[in-house]
Design a protein around this motif. Sequence first.
Motif, PDB file in Angstrom:
ATOM      1  N   LEU A  18      -3.870  -5.981   5.369  1.00 32.23           N
ATOM      2  CA  LEU A  18      -2.684  -6.130   6.218  1.00 32.23           C
ATOM      3  C   LEU A  18      -1.489  -5.625   5.429  1.00 32.23           C
ATOM      4  O   LEU A  18      -1.141  -6.201   4.392  1.00 32.23           O
ATOM      5  N   THR A  19      -0.853  -4.562   5.902  1.00 29.24           N
ATOM      6  CA  THR A  19       0.217  -3.937   5.138  1.00 29.24           C
ATOM      7  C   THR A  19       1.174  -3.224   6.075  1.00 29.24           C
ATOM      8  O   THR A  19       0.836  -2.920   7.224  1.00 29.24           O
ATOM      9  N   ALA A  20       2.376  -2.945   5.592  1.00 31.16           N
ATOM     10  CA  ALA A  20       3.375  -2.185   6.348  1.00 31.16           C
ATOM     11  C   ALA A  20       3.480  -0.792   5.748  1.00 31.16           C
ATOM     12  O   ALA A  20       3.767  -0.649   4.557  1.00 31.16           O
ATOM     13  N   ILE A  21       3.239   0.220   6.583  1.00 30.36           N
ATOM     14  CA  ILE A  21       3.273   1.612   6.146  1.00 30.36           C
ATOM     15  C   ILE A  21       4.155   2.395   7.103  1.00 30.36           C
ATOM     16  O   ILE A  21       4.111   2.194   8.314  1.00 30.36           O
ATOM     17  N   ALA A  57       0.862  -1.183   0.000  1.00 28.19           N
ATOM     18  CA  ALA A  57       0.000   0.000   0.000  1.00 28.19           C
ATOM     19  C   ALA A  57       0.896   1.230   0.000  1.00 28.19           C
ATOM     20  O   ALA A  57       1.821   1.324   0.806  1.00 28.19           O
ATOM     21  N   ASN A  58       0.618   2.142  -0.892  1.00 30.24           N
ATOM     22  CA  ASN A  58       1.453   3.335  -1.032  1.00 30.24           C
ATOM     23  C   ASN A  58       0.744   4.338  -1.933  1.00 30.24           C
ATOM     24  O   ASN A  58      -0.188   3.970  -2.651  1.00 30.24           O
ATOM     25  N   GLY A  94       2.693   7.753   4.318  1.00 26.83           N
ATOM     26  CA  GLY A  94       1.923   6.815   5.125  1.00 26.83           C
ATOM     27  C   GLY A  94       0.601   7.405   5.556  1.00 26.83           C
ATOM     28  O   GLY A  94      -0.439   6.736   5.544  1.00 26.83           O
ATOM     29  N   ASP A  95       0.622   8.692   5.946  1.00 29.90           N
ATOM     30  CA  ASP A  95      -0.619   9.363   6.357  1.00 29.90           C
ATOM     31  C   ASP A  95      -1.610   9.422   5.197  1.00 29.90           C
ATOM     32  O   ASP A  95      -2.815   9.196   5.383  1.00 29.90           O
ATOM     33  N   ILE A  96      -1.116   9.730   4.002  1.00 20.69           N
ATOM     34  CA  ILE A  96      -1.985   9.780   2.825  1.00 20.69           C
ATOM     35  C   ILE A  96      -2.599   8.415   2.554  1.00 20.69           C
ATOM     36  O   ILE A  96      -3.803   8.287   2.273  1.00 20.69           O
ATOM     37  N   THR A  97      -1.785   7.362   2.648  1.00 18.18           N
ATOM     38  CA  THR A  97      -2.267   6.002   2.384  1.00 18.18           C
ATOM     39  C   THR A  97      -3.345   5.605   3.385  1.00 18.18           C
ATOM     40  O   THR A  97      -4.391   5.057   3.010  1.00 18.18           O
ATOM     41  N   ARG A  98      -3.113   5.870   4.669  1.00 20.41           N
ATOM     42  CA  ARG A  98      -4.110   5.541   5.700  1.00 20.41           C
ATOM     43  C   ARG A  98      -5.420   6.275   5.442  1.00 20.41           C
ATOM     44  O   ARG A  98      -6.511   5.704   5.550  1.00 20.41           O
ATOM     45  N   GLU A  99      -5.306   7.551   5.113  1.00 18.11           N
ATOM     46  CA  GLU A  99      -6.501   8.365   4.866  1.00 18.11           C
ATOM     47  C   GLU A  99      -7.303   7.830   3.688  1.00 18.11           C
ATOM     48  O   GLU A  99      -8.537   7.708   3.758  1.00 18.11           O
ATOM     49  N   ARG A 100      -6.618   7.488   2.591  1.00 18.00           N
ATOM     50  CA  ARG A 100      -7.316   7.004   1.396  1.00 18.00           C
ATOM     51  C   ARG A 100      -8.000   5.657   1.665  1.00 18.00           C
ATOM     52  O   ARG A 100      -9.117   5.413   1.196  1.00 18.00           O
ATOM     53  N   LEU A 131       6.141  19.880 -20.130  1.00 20.11           N
ATOM     54  CA  LEU A 131       4.839  20.241 -19.596  1.00 20.11           C
ATOM     55  C   LEU A 131       3.906  19.038 -19.632  1.00 20.11           C
ATOM     56  O   LEU A 131       3.804  18.333 -20.638  1.00 20.11           O
ATOM     57  N   LEU A 132       3.213  18.809 -18.524  1.00 28.36           N
ATOM     58  CA  LEU A 132       2.280  17.702 -18.391  1.00 28.36           C
ATOM     59  C   LEU A 132       0.859  18.166 -18.689  1.00 28.36           C
ATOM     60  O   LEU A 132       0.542  19.351 -18.606  1.00 28.36           O
ATOM     61  N   THR A 133       0.004  17.190 -18.984  1.00 23.89           N
ATOM     62  CA  THR A 133      -1.420  17.492 -19.160  1.00 23.89           C
ATOM     63  C   THR A 133      -2.231  17.138 -17.916  1.00 23.89           C
ATOM     64  O   THR A 133      -3.381  17.531 -17.792  1.00 23.89           O
ATOM     65  N   GLY A 134      -1.625  16.380 -16.994  1.00 21.86           N
ATOM     66  CA  GLY A 134      -2.353  16.021 -15.788  1.00 21.86           C
ATOM     67  C   GLY A 134      -1.457  15.362 -14.765  1.00 21.86           C
ATOM     68  O   GLY A 134      -0.436  14.762 -15.107  1.00 21.86           O
ATOM     69  N   ALA A 135      -1.829  15.481 -13.488  1.00 16.25           N
ATOM     70  CA  ALA A 135      -1.097  14.842 -12.400  1.00 16.25           C
ATOM     71  C   ALA A 135      -2.070  14.575 -11.257  1.00 16.25           C
ATOM     72  O   ALA A 135      -2.874  15.445 -10.900  1.00 16.25           O
ATOM     73  N   ASP A 136      -2.012  13.362 -10.694  1.00 18.32           N
ATOM     74  CA  ASP A 136      -2.885  13.000  -9.582  1.00 18.32           C
ATOM     75  C   ASP A 136      -2.086  12.198  -8.560  1.00 18.32           C
ATOM     76  O   ASP A 136      -1.284  11.327  -8.923  1.00 18.32           O
ATOM     77  N   LEU A 137      -2.313  12.474  -7.273  1.00 17.44           N
ATOM     78  CA  LEU A 137      -1.729  11.690  -6.192  1.00 17.44           C
ATOM     79  C   LEU A 137      -2.847  10.830  -5.615  1.00 17.44           C
ATOM     80  O   LEU A 137      -3.791  11.360  -5.009  1.00 17.44           O
ATOM     81  N   VAL A 138      -2.767   9.514  -5.828  1.00 12.04           N
ATOM     82  CA  VAL A 138      -3.884   8.628  -5.518  1.00 12.04           C
ATOM     83  C   VAL A 138      -3.391   7.401  -4.741  1.00 12.04           C
ATOM     84  O   VAL A 138      -2.189   7.172  -4.611  1.00 12.04           O
ATOM     85  N   LEU A 139      -4.328   6.631  -4.228  1.00 14.44           N
ATOM     86  CA  LEU A 139      -3.995   5.398  -3.536  1.00 14.44           C
ATOM     87  C   LEU A 139      -3.421   4.386  -4.520  1.00 14.44           C
ATOM     88  O   LEU A 139      -3.977   4.161  -5.593  1.00 14.44           O
ATOM     89  N   GLY A 140      -2.279   3.791  -4.166  1.00 18.13           N
ATOM     90  CA  GLY A 140      -1.644   2.810  -5.024  1.00 18.13           C
ATOM     91  C   GLY A 140      -1.243   1.568  -4.270  1.00 18.13           C
ATOM     92  O   GLY A 140      -1.512   1.418  -3.071  1.00 18.13           O
TER      93      GLY A 140
END
Length: 299
Positions: A58-61, A9-10, A67-73, A29-38
């Motif tokens: 069950l995962t190690a974070i 999980a990341n 880690g905070d972003i992963t837990r929240e998502r 230059l990019l057309t898009g960027a997203d920070l998402v659960l992976g």
Amino acid sequence: MDVLVVGDANPDLVLRGDVRPRFGQAEQLLTGADLVLGGSAAITAAGCARLGLTTALLTAIGDDVFGDITRERLTERGVTLIQPRTATGRPTGLSVILTPPGDDRAILTLPGTIPTLLPEDVTDEHLAATRHLHVASLYLQPQLAAGLAGVFERARARGVGTSLDTNWDPAEKWESFADILAHTDVFLPNANELRAVTGEPDVEVAAAGLVAAGTTVVMKNGAAGARAWWPGGEAGAPGRAVEVVDTTGAGDSFNAGFLAGRLAGLPVIEAIRWAAAAGSLSTRAAGGTAAQATRDELD
């Protein structure tokens, strides 16, 4: 719970557009960027929860911002998070996904905490509390892989179903895991992974060898949908025509669709139709979880 998912999980940083690097300090230059659960395990778990299964991961974070972003998502998606420990001193894993125009992509991954999960982290108490155990990203977790055969053997002894998605081997060594497959109910590779794992270029022959040993093989095949082989039968299912935004995590959403179908009591031939539809529908938005299928959509 219905499903206990074990694995990575990341966050995923998904970049789209002119993403093929040109070194020499060139700015692109990019057309898009997203920070998402992976993470394959995390996306599969989110997909299972979205389809109405009571799901734990069950995962190690790590104890850091990723880690905070992963837990929240995960919490937002209704997944119960089980952390055996905080991997002190290691950063949470991270993947950067480069998506140029077309249907190709490249993935850059910082393993971080991902390889720290151990076989003993999957306790008998965890197995006693679930109907099914799914493990993802085997080749990113060598310590877990070394003892996974024993984990699956313990699960089966308790009547818990088992499934495995190895995902790609970054080292491309494709070391044998026949001992794990001996205790695996369902193996969920894509076509290239099936060829690489078995060393057999013909997927029909590759699947036949695994089925002879008692494992059901459910193969993802991109836009072509899915194919499954099991003792006594085989079948295919088409993908669904959608406007593709991002294919990240489509195979993991496919896994969730298949597991939801089987745990709902559907035969394999119907479950792979759910799987193919779930995988297709997940490509409608950036990242692996934003457009995951609902139960109503699969029905």
